[in-house]
Design a protein around this motif. Structure first.
Motif, PDB file in Angstrom:
ATOM      1  N   SER A   1       0.752  -1.183   0.036  1.00  0.00           N
ATOM      2  CA  SER A   1       0.014  -0.078  -0.106  1.00  0.00           C
ATOM      3  C   SER A   1       0.942   1.236  -0.081  1.00  0.00           C
ATOM      4  CB  SER A   1      -1.060   0.135   1.201  1.00  0.00           C
ATOM      5  OG  SER A   1      -0.054   0.171   2.402  1.00  0.00           O
ATOM      6  N   LYS A   2       2.005   1.019   0.449  1.00  0.00           N
ATOM      7  CA  LYS A   2       3.091   2.248   0.337  1.00  0.00           C
ATOM      8  C   LYS A   2       3.705   2.238  -0.710  1.00  0.00           C
ATOM      9  CE  LYS A   2       3.269   2.499   5.467  1.00  0.00           C
ATOM     10  NZ  LYS A   2       4.056   2.188   6.725  1.00  0.00           N
ATOM     11  N   GLN A   3       3.608   1.354  -1.902  1.00  0.00           N
ATOM     12  CA  GLN A   3       4.233   1.203  -3.016  1.00  0.00           C
ATOM     13  C   GLN A   3       5.584   0.908  -2.931  1.00  0.00           C
ATOM     14  OE1 GLN A   3       3.592   4.934  -5.262  1.00  0.00           O
ATOM     15  NE2 GLN A   3       1.498   4.386  -5.537  1.00  0.00           N
ATOM     16  N   LYS A   4       5.980  -0.091  -1.793  1.00  0.00           N
ATOM     17  CA  LYS A   4       7.435  -0.519  -1.446  1.00  0.00           C
ATOM     18  C   LYS A   4       7.119  -2.071  -2.071  1.00  0.00           C
ATOM     19  CE  LYS A   4       8.259   2.652   2.184  1.00  0.00           C
ATOM     20  NZ  LYS A   4       8.876   2.643   3.669  1.00  0.00           N
ATOM     21  N   TYR A   5       7.319  -2.104  -3.270  1.00  0.00           N
ATOM     22  CA  TYR A   5       7.049  -3.607  -4.096  1.00  0.00           C
ATOM     23  C   TYR A   5       8.012  -4.553  -3.818  1.00  0.00           C
ATOM     24  CZ  TYR A   5       3.369  -0.540  -6.140  1.00  0.00           C
ATOM     25  OH  TYR A   5       2.310   0.338  -6.165  1.00  0.00           O
ATOM     26  N   ASP A   6       9.339  -4.203  -3.527  1.00  0.00           N
ATOM     27  CA  ASP A   6      10.653  -5.218  -3.445  1.00  0.00           C
ATOM     28  C   ASP A   6      10.151  -5.610  -1.986  1.00  0.00           C
ATOM     29  OD1 ASP A   6      11.805  -4.967  -5.939  1.00  0.00           O
ATOM     30  OD2 ASP A   6      12.902  -3.051  -5.215  1.00  0.00           O
ATOM     31  N   GLU A   7       9.962  -4.809  -1.170  1.00  0.00           N
ATOM     32  CA  GLU A   7       9.895  -5.084   0.308  1.00  0.00           C
ATOM     33  C   GLU A   7       8.522  -6.017   0.620  1.00  0.00           C
ATOM     34  OE1 GLU A   7      10.512  -1.918   3.325  1.00  0.00           O
ATOM     35  OE2 GLU A   7      11.411  -0.947   1.556  1.00  0.00           O
ATOM     36  N   ALA A   8       7.562  -5.653  -0.104  1.00  0.00           N
ATOM     37  CA  ALA A   8       6.325  -6.304  -0.132  1.00  0.00           C
ATOM     38  C   ALA A   8       6.601  -7.895  -0.507  1.00  0.00           C
ATOM     39  CB  ALA A   8       5.399  -5.590  -0.971  1.00  0.00           C
ATOM     40  N   THR A   9       7.414  -7.878  -1.774  1.00  0.00           N
ATOM     41  CA  THR A   9       7.441  -9.128  -2.305  1.00  0.00           C
ATOM     42  C   THR A   9       8.416 -10.195  -1.399  1.00  0.00           C
ATOM     43  OG1 THR A   9       7.698  -8.252  -4.509  1.00  0.00           O
ATOM     44  CG2 THR A   9       9.018 -10.230  -4.254  1.00  0.00           C
ATOM     45  N   ALA A  10       9.240  -9.465  -0.695  1.00  0.00           N
ATOM     46  CA  ALA A  10      10.002 -10.061   0.365  1.00  0.00           C
ATOM     47  C   ALA A  10       9.131 -10.681   1.299  1.00  0.00           C
ATOM     48  CB  ALA A  10      11.294  -9.401   0.999  1.00  0.00           C
ATOM     49  N   ASN A  11       8.250 -10.078   1.735  1.00  0.00           N
ATOM     50  CA  ASN A  11       7.475 -10.520   2.894  1.00  0.00           C
ATOM     51  C   ASN A  11       6.346 -11.680   2.221  1.00  0.00           C
ATOM     52  OD1 ASN A  11       7.368  -9.270   5.773  1.00  0.00           O
ATOM     53  ND2 ASN A  11       7.918  -7.658   4.190  1.00  0.00           N
ATOM     54  N   TYR A  12       6.005 -11.578   1.188  1.00  0.00           N
ATOM     55  CA  TYR A  12       4.941 -12.566   0.497  1.00  0.00           C
ATOM     56  C   TYR A  12       5.979 -13.656   0.237  1.00  0.00           C
ATOM     57  CZ  TYR A  12       1.747  -8.683  -0.248  1.00  0.00           C
ATOM     58  OH  TYR A  12       1.022  -7.379  -0.389  1.00  0.00           O
TER      59      TYR A  12
ATOM     60  N   ASN B   1      -0.992 -12.030  -4.107  1.00  0.00           N
ATOM     61  CA  ASN B   1      -0.409 -10.814  -3.716  1.00  0.00           C
ATOM     62  C   ASN B   1       1.294 -10.721  -4.436  1.00  0.00           C
ATOM     63  OD1 ASN B   1      -2.427 -10.012  -2.417  1.00  0.00           O
ATOM     64  ND2 ASN B   1      -2.036 -10.266  -0.348  1.00  0.00           N
ATOM     65  N   LEU B   2       1.874 -11.725  -4.146  1.00  0.00           N
ATOM     66  CA  LEU B   2       3.152 -11.902  -4.730  1.00  0.00           C
ATOM     67  C   LEU B   2       3.217 -11.533  -6.049  1.00  0.00           C
ATOM     68  CD1 LEU B   2       6.549 -12.511  -4.819  1.00  0.00           C
ATOM     69  CD2 LEU B   2       5.784 -14.937  -4.920  1.00  0.00           C
ATOM     70  N   GLY B   3       2.325 -12.154  -6.942  1.00  0.00           N
ATOM     71  CA  GLY B   3       1.979 -11.929  -8.277  1.00  0.00           C
ATOM     72  C   GLY B   3       1.651 -10.312  -8.811  1.00  0.00           C
ATOM     73  N   SER B   4       0.988  -9.850  -7.791  1.00  0.00           N
ATOM     74  CA  SER B   4       0.662  -8.387  -8.204  1.00  0.00           C
ATOM     75  C   SER B   4       1.774  -7.633  -7.750  1.00  0.00           C
ATOM     76  CB  SER B   4      -0.502  -8.173  -6.986  1.00  0.00           C
ATOM     77  OG  SER B   4      -0.956  -6.735  -7.246  1.00  0.00           O
ATOM     78  N   ALA B   5       2.631  -7.741  -6.744  1.00  0.00           N
ATOM     79  CA  ALA B   5       3.738  -7.145  -6.409  1.00  0.00           C
ATOM     80  C   ALA B   5       4.708  -7.008  -7.460  1.00  0.00           C
ATOM     81  CB  ALA B   5       4.108  -7.479  -4.986  1.00  0.00           C
ATOM     82  N   LEU B   6       4.937  -8.245  -8.011  1.00  0.00           N
ATOM     83  CA  LEU B   6       5.801  -8.597  -9.127  1.00  0.00           C
ATOM     84  C   LEU B   6       5.295  -7.702 -10.335  1.00  0.00           C
ATOM     85  CD1 LEU B   6       6.547 -12.418  -8.681  1.00  0.00           C
ATOM     86  CD2 LEU B   6       8.285 -10.564  -8.323  1.00  0.00           C
ATOM     87  N   TYR B   7       4.243  -7.762 -10.621  1.00  0.00           N
ATOM     88  CA  TYR B   7       3.602  -6.958 -11.764  1.00  0.00           C
ATOM     89  C   TYR B   7       3.815  -5.492 -11.514  1.00  0.00           C
ATOM     90  CZ  TYR B   7       0.301  -5.379 -15.367  1.00  0.00           C
ATOM     91  OH  TYR B   7      -0.180  -4.591 -16.389  1.00  0.00           O
TER      92      TYR B   7
END
Length: 111
Positions: free
Chosen positions: A50-61, A77-83
């Motif tokens: 939600s904070k557009q920190k997609y790399d960090e979100a990916t790591a958590n997923y 959610n991982l697929g969405s963050a990678l996209y």
């Protein structure tokens, strides 16, 4: 001593369905810590996403998926963050895994 055991009744919770319920409860308690940890990683990933920190979100997923590899929410959610990170090929592969992880047709249509 053997005669004594003949007259002792097994409490209802330990016979028939009670044994199955007890086994299910033990199994749930055994997996509860992993489930809680998975949910924590997913929640943190969502917060970062939600904070557009997609790399960090990916790591958590990915951490969540280490605990529960077939977690459809984690996969989606991982697929969405990678996209969002323009990693389209990786995203496509993960979304395909998401579709496979879902069991009902409504879920497959959404993925």
């Amino acid at each position: 001593m053997a005669l004594l055991h003949k007259h002792i009744k097994t409490p209802p919770c330990y016979s028939g369905i009670g044994k199955q319920a007890l086994a299910a409860l033990v199994a749930m308690l055994a997996f509860a810590p992993a489930l809680a940890q998975t949910n924590r990683f997913l929640a943190e990933g969502n917060n970062l996403y939600s904070k557009q920190k997609y790399d960090e979100a990916t790591a958590n997923y990915l951490k969540a998926l280490q605990k529960d590899p077939n977690n459809a929410t984690g996969l989606f959610n991982l697929g969405s963050a990678l996209y969002q990170n323009k990693k389209y090929d990786s995203s496509r592969k993960v979304m395909a895994s998401t579709a496979n992880a879902l069991k009902d047709k409504n879920g497959k249509a959404a993925a």
